[in-house]
Design a protein around this motif. Structure first.
Motif, short mmCIF file in Angstrom:
data_model
loop_
_atom_site.label_atom_id
_atom_site.label_comp_id
_atom_site.label_asym_id
_atom_site.label_seq_id
_atom_site.Cartn_x
_atom_site.Cartn_y
_atom_site.Cartn_z
N THR A 195 0.86 -1.18 0.00
CA THR A 195 0.00 0.00 0.00
C THR A 195 0.90 1.23 0.00
O THR A 195 1.83 1.33 0.80
CB THR A 195 -0.91 0.02 1.25
OG1 THR A 195 -1.65 -1.19 1.31
CG2 THR A 195 -1.86 1.20 1.22
N GLU B 58 -1.83 6.45 -0.60
CA GLU B 58 -3.13 5.79 -0.43
C GLU B 58 -3.48 5.65 1.04
O GLU B 58 -4.63 5.88 1.44
CB GLU B 58 -3.11 4.39 -1.06
CG GLU B 58 -3.04 4.38 -2.56
CD GLU B 58 -2.82 2.99 -3.11
OE1 GLU B 58 -3.19 2.77 -4.28
OE2 GLU B 58 -2.26 2.11 -2.40
N ASN C 219 -8.37 -0.72 2.49
CA ASN C 219 -8.37 -1.77 3.50
C ASN C 219 -9.53 -1.53 4.47
O ASN C 219 -9.48 -0.60 5.29
CB ASN C 219 -7.02 -1.77 4.22
CG ASN C 219 -6.91 -2.88 5.20
OD1 ASN C 219 -7.48 -2.81 6.29
ND2 ASN C 219 -6.16 -3.91 4.84
#
Length: 162
Positions: free
Chosen positions: A27, A31, A65
């Motif tokens: 990730t 982000e 997530n």
């Protein structure tokens, strides 16, 4: 163990470990910073019970997530309660449509006794609070992003160097 050390251990185990794991999985810091900043602000939305749906939709829409998004959302919940009346009052100042004639305890009692009555009584001031939130949300999100992105980048770089 001191309170400061307990708090540090709590933050480490609940947040930092999860952020590091996401960075290790690929990730990007950008982000991650966007996810945390926007989720934080969505968690302050001045309608009780709505933030889980908002945060889930946000996470699914942007493929974020979901456990992290809900961790942040649930962590912000006490602040949402604290900010409920200030958002309504700010909306009252900005839009000058209806005055909130209740304090925090009275709003809680109103909601506890009869949710549907509370919705009808607080409808206009809630809409004003949402309006105030809509004005403030982009500024707070962007400010948090500006703080978090460099921090997450540093963490990511330190992981790369290991």
């Amino acid at each position: 163990m001191s309170l400061k050390k307990k708090f540090r251990n709590f933050v480490q185990s609940k947040y930092i470990v999860k952020i590091i794991a996401l960075l290790k999985k690929g990730t990007s810091p950008r982000e991650l910073a966007i996810a945390v900043a926007v989720t934080f602000v969505l968690g302050l939305f001045p309608v009780l019970g709505s933030t889980t749906i908002l945060c889930t939709a946000f996470a699914l829409m942007f493929r974020l997530n979901l456990p992290l998004v809900h961790l942040i959302n649930y962590s912000v919940y006490p602040l949402q309660l604290v900010m409920l009346i200030p958002f309504m009052k700010l909306g009252e100042i900005i839009f000058q449509f209806e005055n909130l004639s209740y304090g925090f305890e009275e709003v809680v009692e109103l909601i506890s006794n009869d949710v549907f009555n509370a919705i009808s009584v607080l409808w206009n001031v809630t809409l004003q609070g949402i309006g105030a939130w809509l004005i403030i949300a982009p500024v707070v999100s962007y400010t948090l992003y500006l703080i978090l992105h460099p921090a997450f980048r540093r963490i990511g770089k330190s992981l790369d160097e290991r």
